[in-house]
Design a protein around this motif. Structure first.
Motif, PDB file in Angstrom:
ATOM      1  N   ALA A 156       0.834  -1.204   0.000  1.00 14.10           N
ATOM      2  CA  ALA A 156       0.000   0.000   0.000  1.00 14.10           C
ATOM      3  C   ALA A 156       0.867   1.252   0.000  1.00 14.10           C
ATOM      4  CB  ALA A 156      -0.913  -0.002   1.229  1.00 14.10           C
ATOM      5  N   GLU A 157       0.348   2.302  -0.625  1.00 13.10           N
ATOM      6  CA  GLU A 157       1.064   3.575  -0.641  1.00 13.10           C
ATOM      7  C   GLU A 157       1.293   4.072   0.786  1.00 13.10           C
ATOM      8  OE1 GLU A 157       2.415   4.986  -3.046  1.00 13.10           O
ATOM      9  OE2 GLU A 157       1.298   4.766  -4.921  1.00 13.10           O
ATOM     10  N   LEU A 158       2.417   4.721   0.981  1.00 12.35           N
ATOM     11  CA  LEU A 158       2.767   5.258   2.292  1.00 12.35           C
ATOM     12  C   LEU A 158       2.168   6.650   2.476  1.00 12.35           C
ATOM     13  CD1 LEU A 158       4.472   5.365   4.929  1.00 12.35           C
ATOM     14  CD2 LEU A 158       6.363   6.239   3.533  1.00 12.35           C
ATOM     15  N   TYR A 159       1.593   6.864   3.654  1.00  8.63           N
ATOM     16  CA  TYR A 159       1.117   8.187   4.054  1.00  8.63           C
ATOM     17  C   TYR A 159       1.745   8.520   5.404  1.00  8.63           C
ATOM     18  CZ  TYR A 159      -2.348   7.696   0.382  1.00  8.63           C
ATOM     19  OH  TYR A 159      -2.953   7.527  -0.833  1.00  8.63           O
ATOM     20  N   CYS A 160       2.201   9.744   5.554  1.00 10.66           N
ATOM     21  CA  CYS A 160       2.859  10.178   6.796  1.00 10.66           C
ATOM     22  C   CYS A 160       2.077  11.316   7.429  1.00 10.66           C
ATOM     23  CB  CYS A 160       4.290  10.641   6.516  1.00 10.66           C
ATOM     24  SG  CYS A 160       5.395   9.351   5.918  1.00 10.66           S
ATOM     25  N   VAL A 161       1.869  11.223   8.743  1.00 11.13           N
ATOM     26  CA  VAL A 161       1.255  12.302   9.522  1.00 11.13           C
ATOM     27  C   VAL A 161       2.268  12.679  10.605  1.00 11.13           C
ATOM     28  CG1 VAL A 161      -0.687  12.984  10.974  1.00 11.13           C
ATOM     29  CG2 VAL A 161      -1.054  11.360   9.089  1.00 11.13           C
ATOM     30  N   ILE A 162       2.800  13.876  10.512  1.00 11.69           N
ATOM     31  CA  ILE A 162       3.895  14.294  11.394  1.00 11.69           C
ATOM     32  C   ILE A 162       3.500  15.597  12.090  1.00 11.69           C
ATOM     33  CG2 ILE A 162       6.363  14.820  11.519  1.00 11.69           C
ATOM     34  CD1 ILE A 162       6.531  13.528   8.648  1.00 11.69           C
ATOM     35  N   HIS A 163       3.608  15.608  13.401  1.00  9.30           N
ATOM     36  CA  HIS A 163       3.265  16.817  14.148  1.00  9.30           C
ATOM     37  C   HIS A 163       4.384  17.148  15.139  1.00  9.30           C
ATOM     38  CE1 HIS A 163       2.229  14.353  17.647  1.00  9.30           C
ATOM     39  NE2 HIS A 163       1.451  13.609  16.865  1.00  9.30           N
ATOM     40  N   HIS A 164       4.214  18.249  15.838  1.00 13.63           N
ATOM     41  CA  HIS A 164       5.279  18.738  16.714  1.00 13.63           C
ATOM     42  C   HIS A 164       5.051  18.375  18.176  1.00 13.63           C
ATOM     43  CE1 HIS A 164       2.070  21.790  16.749  1.00 13.63           C
ATOM     44  NE2 HIS A 164       2.416  21.975  18.008  1.00 13.63           N
ATOM     45  N   GLY A 165       4.069  17.532  18.466  1.00 16.19           N
ATOM     46  CA  GLY A 165       3.717  17.252  19.855  1.00 16.19           C
ATOM     47  C   GLY A 165       4.381  16.016  20.419  1.00 16.19           C
ATOM     48  N   ALA A 166       4.572  16.046  21.724  1.00 16.45           N
ATOM     49  CA  ALA A 166       5.091  14.872  22.432  1.00 16.45           C
ATOM     50  C   ALA A 166       3.954  13.892  22.682  1.00 16.45           C
ATOM     51  CB  ALA A 166       5.713  15.297  23.760  1.00 16.45           C
TER      52      ALA A 166
END
Length: 434
Positions: free
Chosen positions: A117-127
């Protein structure tokens, strides 16, 4: 995404935009040849396509990657298209050279599994320990599963350099969609622009006003400035007239600054910003540090109000005010399990929901749209300068105050306690009887 079933092998060609050599993959004694076609358009952009040689020696139809344009003016840097699957023929180049064993009709058919499956990234600045981001992560993972997205990575990187590196890594691994917060434009702009050149870029949470500068297709988040403005209106309505402290718990975060800006917009008195050190908001030692800083600032400014910007600091702020005997009214932008109890008891003037689950749901729905919708994928072909302006979708702040709670049904505290006992009993132990 559409899954490509490969009979014996599939060559995933990542076409390098510009001058790219053709790739050759050997299948048994035969070769599958591919070549890259390019065309410069009148606006100076370059379009790339892939062709495969057919058995009769002619070149097949051009296969067009979703992301296949090099915008004008890009010099001295490599760009990549989105992947194109090229099926390798199973026929032998020379029948006389075929092994007798390969002629055996009793040999079972061999097939390869579906392409990953295609890769999707969700990146945020929180701990991960931040209650807001913990709730966001849980909602994002749950939404991905419900939507059938099987290759979604959700991670928090509080350090700006690590955040940028995580974006770069997703680009390098060929992510079709990348969603990111923008707490610091200077530190993330380069990586986000690079992501926009090869992936569908979505932004969320912090950075609504700068999302267009990185080529974001859509931005989801709380209307931070409006939330701050709502807080100011609540302090005004409660008759607060002295200095209100706006407590920033992250050293760099555009969204938190926007909340303080909104407070300054609407509050009739003075606003003083105080900065807490970066750290784990749920750690007891940090809570002591935060409480000490708030108490010191109340005394130094003779503050009449305190606005904290994360639900995890609501009890810290109200406890500090009670401990030092101050009459300062406390408000919070950020949901917490304890907030309704604190407001009902009068310790907290108001709480404004920050929409962690709503943001997660919207982000994953956008990624699903890319996964399932060829028209959405076609937007990848547009450079940031060619794409339409960023669509910004902001959550309207909802204020939980005494008037709001007065509409709760009878017995709500008992129901809330029963729910809280399942996952956050320690946070509401003072409000809920054993």
């Amino acid at each position: 995404m559409s899954q490509h079933r490969w009979k014996l092998a599939t060559l995933a060609l990542i076409a390098i935009i510009g001058v790219i050599a053709g790739a050759v993959y050997a299948a048994h004694h035969g070769d599958a040849e591919v070549r890259v076609a390019t065309m410069r358009h009148s606006d100076g952009s370059v379009e790339v396509a892939v062709q495969q040689r057919d058995a009769d020696g002619s070149w097949g139809e051009r296969q067009l990657p979703a992301a296949r344009y090099l915008e004008p003016g890009v010099v001295g840097e490599w760009r990549v298209s989105s992947p194109v699957g090229v099926a390798v023929a199973t026929a032998m180049a020379d029948d006389a050279m075929q092994d007798d064993a390969m002629q055996d009709d009793s040999m079972p058919d061999v097939s390869m599994p579906d392409a990953p499956a295609e890769l999707y990234c969700v990146i945020h600045h929180g701990a991960d320990t931040d209650p807001f981001w913990f709730a966001f992560n849980q909602a994002a993972v749950g939404s991905a599963a419900a939507l059938g997205l099987t290759n979604v990575e959700v991670k928090g990187e509080p350090d700006v350099a690590a955040h940028a590196a995580a974006i770069d890594d997703c680009v390098e691994r060929g992510a079709l969609g990348i969603a990111s917060t923008i707490p610091d434009l200077d530190g993330l702009q380069g990586s986000l622009m690079a992501a926009r050149s090869s992936a569908f870029l979505i932004t969320f949470n912090s950075g609504a006003e700068v999302a267009g500068l990185v080529g974001s297709t859509v931005h989801y988040g709380l209307n931070d400035r409006a939330a701050g403005s709502s807080a100011g209106a609540e302090f005004n309505a409660a008759g607060v007239t002295g200095t209100v402290l706006c407590v920033l718990h992250e050293p760099i975060n555009i969204g938190l600054s926007d909340r303080c800006d909104g407070l300054e917009d609407s509050y009739a008195g003075a606003v003083e910003r105080i900065h807490l050190p970066d750290g784990d908001l749920t750690d007891q030692a940090y809570q002591v540090t935060a409480g000490t800083a708030i108490a010191t600032a109340i005394g130094a400014n003779q503050a009449a109000g305190v606005l904290v910007l994360n639900g995890a600091l609501a009890q810290t702020a109200t406890g500090t005010v009670a401990f030092i005997g101050s009459d300062a009214r406390v408000g919070v932008i950020g949901a917490s399990v304890a907030a309704p109890f604190l407001v009902d008891d009068g310790a907290l003037l108001f709480a404004i929901a920050d929409g962690s689950q709503e943001q997660a749901t919207h982000v994953l729905l956008a990624l699903k749209n890319v996964d399932a919708n060829p028209a959405a994928r076609a937007l990848l072909a547009l450079s940031a300068s060619q794409a339409q302006a960023t669509t910004t979708m902001l959550i309207r702040p909802v204020v939980l105050n005494q008037a709001y709670i007065s509409n709760f049904p009878p017995g709500w505290r008992d129901q809330a306690c029963a729910l809280a006992q399942q996952f956050a009993a320690q946070l509401v132990s003072e409000f809920c009887p054993e």
